[in-house]
Design a protein around this motif. Structure first.
Motif, PDB file in Angstrom:
ATOM      1  N   GLN A 326     -81.480  20.601  -2.312  1.00  0.00           N
ATOM      2  CA  GLN A 326     -81.969  19.230  -2.495  1.00  0.00           C
ATOM      3  C   GLN A 326     -82.126  18.531  -1.143  1.00  0.00           C
ATOM      4  O   GLN A 326     -81.648  17.420  -0.930  1.00  0.00           O
ATOM      5  CB  GLN A 326     -81.024  18.441  -3.403  1.00  0.00           C
ATOM      6  N   LEU A 327     -82.835  19.201  -0.235  1.00  0.00           N
ATOM      7  CA  LEU A 327     -82.963  18.692   1.122  1.00  0.00           C
ATOM      8  C   LEU A 327     -84.160  17.754   1.257  1.00  0.00           C
ATOM      9  O   LEU A 327     -85.172  17.892   0.568  1.00  0.00           O
ATOM     10  CB  LEU A 327     -83.112  19.854   2.104  1.00  0.00           C
ATOM     11  N   THR A 328     -84.032  16.842   2.194  1.00  0.00           N
ATOM     12  CA  THR A 328     -85.137  15.979   2.608  1.00  0.00           C
ATOM     13  C   THR A 328     -85.622  16.448   3.968  1.00  0.00           C
ATOM     14  O   THR A 328     -84.810  16.638   4.882  1.00  0.00           O
ATOM     15  CB  THR A 328     -84.683  14.512   2.701  1.00  0.00           C
ATOM     16  N   LEU A 329     -86.932  16.645   4.115  1.00  0.00           N
ATOM     17  CA  LEU A 329     -87.530  17.002   5.396  1.00  0.00           C
ATOM     18  C   LEU A 329     -88.425  15.863   5.854  1.00  0.00           C
ATOM     19  O   LEU A 329     -89.254  15.367   5.080  1.00  0.00           O
ATOM     20  CB  LEU A 329     -88.364  18.282   5.286  1.00  0.00           C
ATOM     21  N   LYS A 330     -88.249  15.434   7.111  1.00  0.00           N
ATOM     22  CA  LYS A 330     -89.147  14.452   7.714  1.00  0.00           C
ATOM     23  C   LYS A 330     -89.527  14.966   9.091  1.00  0.00           C
ATOM     24  O   LYS A 330     -88.692  15.519   9.813  1.00  0.00           O
ATOM     25  CB  LYS A 330     -88.487  13.073   7.813  1.00  0.00           C
ATOM     26  N   MET A 331     -90.770  14.749   9.459  1.00  0.00           N
ATOM     27  CA  MET A 331     -91.249  15.347  10.709  1.00  0.00           C
ATOM     28  C   MET A 331     -92.527  14.668  11.148  1.00  0.00           C
ATOM     29  O   MET A 331     -93.094  13.846  10.419  1.00  0.00           O
ATOM     30  CB  MET A 331     -91.512  16.844  10.502  1.00  0.00           C
ATOM     31  N   GLY A 332     -93.021  15.048  12.313  1.00  0.00           N
ATOM     32  CA  GLY A 332     -94.344  14.608  12.731  1.00  0.00           C
ATOM     33  C   GLY A 332     -94.418  14.221  14.187  1.00  0.00           C
ATOM     34  O   GLY A 332     -93.404  13.977  14.852  1.00  0.00           O
ATOM     35  N   GLN A 333     -95.659  14.143  14.656  1.00  0.00           N
ATOM     36  CA  GLN A 333     -95.946  13.678  16.007  1.00  0.00           C
ATOM     37  C   GLN A 333     -95.402  12.266  16.163  1.00  0.00           C
ATOM     38  O   GLN A 333     -95.536  11.429  15.271  1.00  0.00           O
ATOM     39  CB  GLN A 333     -97.462  13.685  16.226  1.00  0.00           C
ATOM     40  N   CYS A 334     -94.807  11.979  17.297  1.00  0.00           N
ATOM     41  CA  CYS A 334     -94.178  10.674  17.499  1.00  0.00           C
ATOM     42  C   CYS A 334     -95.203   9.542  17.527  1.00  0.00           C
ATOM     43  O   CYS A 334     -96.263   9.653  18.157  1.00  0.00           O
ATOM     44  CB  CYS A 334     -93.388  10.671  18.799  1.00  0.00           C
ATOM     45  N   ASN A 335     -94.856   8.436  16.875  1.00  0.00           N
ATOM     46  CA  ASN A 335     -95.629   7.202  16.933  1.00  0.00           C
ATOM     47  C   ASN A 335     -95.009   6.308  18.011  1.00  0.00           C
ATOM     48  O   ASN A 335     -94.172   5.454  17.718  1.00  0.00           O
ATOM     49  CB  ASN A 335     -95.594   6.502  15.573  1.00  0.00           C
ATOM     50  N   VAL A 336     -95.417   6.522  19.254  1.00  0.00           N
ATOM     51  CA  VAL A 336     -94.685   5.969  20.399  1.00  0.00           C
ATOM     52  C   VAL A 336     -94.497   4.458  20.295  1.00  0.00           C
ATOM     53  O   VAL A 336     -93.382   3.944  20.400  1.00  0.00           O
ATOM     54  CB  VAL A 336     -95.397   6.337  21.718  1.00  0.00           C
ATOM     55  N   LYS A 337     -95.588   3.728  20.077  1.00  0.00           N
ATOM     56  CA  LYS A 337     -95.488   2.265  20.131  1.00  0.00           C
ATOM     57  C   LYS A 337     -94.568   1.701  19.045  1.00  0.00           C
ATOM     58  O   LYS A 337     -94.036   0.602  19.191  1.00  0.00           O
ATOM     59  CB  LYS A 337     -96.890   1.641  20.019  1.00  0.00           C
ATOM     60  N   ARG A 338     -94.382   2.439  17.968  1.00  0.00           N
ATOM     61  CA  ARG A 338     -93.534   1.961  16.882  1.00  0.00           C
ATOM     62  C   ARG A 338     -92.096   1.729  17.334  1.00  0.00           C
ATOM     63  O   ARG A 338     -91.394   0.866  16.787  1.00  0.00           O
ATOM     64  CB  ARG A 338     -93.571   2.966  15.732  1.00  0.00           C
ATOM     65  N   TRP A 339     -91.646   2.492  18.323  1.00  0.00           N
ATOM     66  CA  TRP A 339     -90.229   2.474  18.695  1.00  0.00           C
ATOM     67  C   TRP A 339     -89.942   1.706  19.982  1.00  0.00           C
ATOM     68  O   TRP A 339     -88.772   1.533  20.351  1.00  0.00           O
ATOM     69  CB  TRP A 339     -89.722   3.912  18.826  1.00  0.00           C
TER      70      TRP A 339
END
Length: 407
Positions: A326-339
Motif C-alpha cells: 500500500q505504498l505511495t509514490l511521488k516523483m518528477g522533475q523539480c518545479n524550482v520556482k515553487r520552492w
C-alpha cells in the motif's frame, strides 16, 4: 565567449563560441559568475549522446549578473545578481499557476513528448544553450530569474538553481512530519540537501551511501549514515523493525547493482543514433537497484519519493509488492520556482541551517571542466560538488584544481 561543450561520449571541451544575443523581447543576458556540474550532467557525459549534437553548450546550475535585458523585460534591471532556475517556464500558464513549472505549457517540448525546456539538456528538453559559459541567454527572463542579495558568496545562493529545490521537492513529496523516520538513498549533492532538509523539518534521518567522504559530510550535519551493505539492518534498527515512514531515492537511473541496465548503457554508447534513439525512448534502460531497495525497505503504508532521474519507458517494477504494501509514490522533475519562497530565507540566515557553505568540494576555472567531469563521475579526490568559475585564471590551474574548498 568560452563555453563547455559536448563533443561525444565522455568527451567534453571548452571552446570559443559566439556570444549569446537578445532574440526575444523577454530575454536577458547574464554574465555567469558561478556554474556547477550536476549529477544529471553526467547522464549527458555518459548516455544521452543520441540526443546531443557536437558543440552543444552544457550546464543548468547557473548564477551571475544581468548584463542586458530585452525591451519586454519589466522586473529585471542591468546589474542585478540573479540565480537562474534550470527549467524554463512562463509563470502564467495553467501548469505554472499550479506550481508545476516543469510542465509549463508554453515551453513543453512537444516533439519528444517532454515537459518544460531545460537549459543545457539535450533535444529532449529543447536543446537550449546552457550556463557552463561566460554568458547565458535567459528566455522569459522576468520569470526565469531569482534576484538575490549582494553580501553572501555565490555558493550560498547557487544551489537554488536546481539541487536545493530538487531536494526540497523530494522532502515535500515524502510527506515528512516532525518525528517521522526517513531513509535517504544516495548522498550526492541532492541527497545531502534532502537529508539536511528532512532533519530540519524534524525527521529522524538515516542515509545510505557507498562513498566514505559523502557519508562523512552528511554526518557533520547530524545525519545517521551507513554503507550500502549495512542498510537493511540499519534501517530495521532505526525504525524498530517496521521500516522508515518514507524513503527518498536521490540516486536514480545510474545506481550500482544493475548489470543488465549497465550493459544497455554501454550498447547505447556504441550504437548509431538511428538505433540508439528508439532504444532510449522505448526500452527499460534504467539501473533500478536503488528504487527497488527503497520499495523493499519503506514501511507498509509508507511513501517513496523519487528525486533521482529515470528515463526508461519499459522498466520492470514489482507491482505486487507496491500494491500489497500500500505504498505511495511521488516523483518528477523539480518545479524550482515553487520552492524558492521557502528556501531563500533559509539560505540567507546567518546560521546557514542547510549547510549551503558545506557542499562544494572543488571550485575551479571554467577551463578545468573536462577533467572535472571525469573526476566527478569517478567520485575521485573526495569530489561531491564542482563549481566552475568563468572569471578564474585557468593558467593557475595546471593539472589539479585551482582551489579545493574546505569540507
Amino acid at each position: 565567449m568560452r563555453a563547455v561543450t559536448w563533443q561525444g561520449k565522455r568527451k567534453i571541451s571548452v571552446d570559443t563560441v559566439p556570444d549569446p544575443v537578445i532574440q526575444e523581447p523577454g530575454d536577458a543576458i547574464v554574465r555567469v559568475t558561478s556554474t556547477a556540474i550536476c549529477g544529471s550532467d553526467l547522464h549527458l557525459y555518459e548516455l544521452f549522446g543520441p540526443f546531443l549534437d557536437s558543440g552543444d553548450i552544457l550546464g543548468h546550475e547557473t548564477m551571475g549578473v544581468v548584463e542586458e535585458v530585452g525591451p519586454g523585460v519589466s522586473t529585471l534591471r542591468v546589474g542585478q545578481r540573479v540565480v537562474i532556475p534550470f527549467n524554463i517556464a512562463c509563470g502564467e500558464c495553467w501548469m505554472c499557476q499550479r506550481g508545476l513549472q516543469s510542465q509549463c505549457e508554453r515551453t513543453q517540448v512537444t516533439e519528444y513528448g517532454s515537459g518544460a525546456a531545460l537549459f543545457g539538456y539535450t533535444k529532449l528538453y529543447g536543446q537550449v544553450p546552457g550556463g557552463q559559459a561566460e554568458l547565458l541567454r535567459v528566455p522569459l527572463a522576468d520569470h526565469n530569474s531569482i534576484v538575490v542579495g549582494e553580501e553572501l558568496p555565490d555558493e550560498r545562493y547557487l544551489f537554488l538553481s536546481d539541487i536545493l529545490p530538487t531536494a526540497a521537492q523530494g522532502v515535500a513529496y515524502a510527506g515528512i512530519e516532525r518525528g517521522d523516520t526517513t531513509l535517504v538513498l544516495g548522498l550526492g549533492p541532492v541527497g545531502q540537501f534532502a537529508a539536511r532538509l528532512a532533519a530540519h523539518r524534524g525527521a529522524r534521518v538515516l542515509a545510505v551511501e557507498p562513498v566514505a567522504e559523502r557519508r562523512e559530510m552528511a554526518a557533520r550535519h547530524g545525519i545517521a549514515v551507513c554503507d550500502v551493505d549495512e542498510v537493511a539492518e540499519a534501517a530495521a534498527d532505526f525504525t524498530d523493525g517496521r521500516g522508515p515512514d518514507s524513503v527518498i531515492d536521490a540516486v536514480g537511473m545510474e545506481a550500482h547493482g544493475s548489470p543488465g541496465a549497465h550493459a544497455a548503457h554501454t550498447a547505447i554508447g556504441v550504437l548509431p543514433d538511428v538505433l540508439a534513439k528508439p532504444m532510449m525512448e522505448h526500452a527499460g534502460i534504467d539501473r533500478t537497484a536503488a528504487l527497488l531497495q527503497g520499495i523493499d525497505l519503506v514501511r507498509r503504508g509508507g511513501t517513496l519519493s523519487i528525486s533521482g532521474v529515470y528515463v526508461g519507458n519499459a522498466d520492470t517494477l514489482p507491482m505486487k509488492t507496491l500494491f500489497d504494501k500500500q505504498l505511495t509514490l511521488k516523483m518528477g522533475q523539480c518545479n524550482v520556482k515553487r520552492w524558492i519562497s521557502d528556501l531563500l530565507p533559509l539560505v540567507e540566515r546567518d546560521d546557514d541551517p542547510l549547510g549551503t557553505a558545506d557542499l562544494t568540494t572543488h571550485r575551479v576555472p571554467l577551463e578545468s571542466a573536462p577533467e572535472m567531469y571525469e573526476l566527478f563521475q569517478k567520485k575521485q579526490d573526495g569530489c561531491i560538488k564542482v563549481v566552475l568559475d568563468p572569471a578564474a585564471d585557468a593558467v593557475t590551474n595546471g593539472s589539479r584544481p585551482a582551489h579545493r574548498s574546505e569540507g
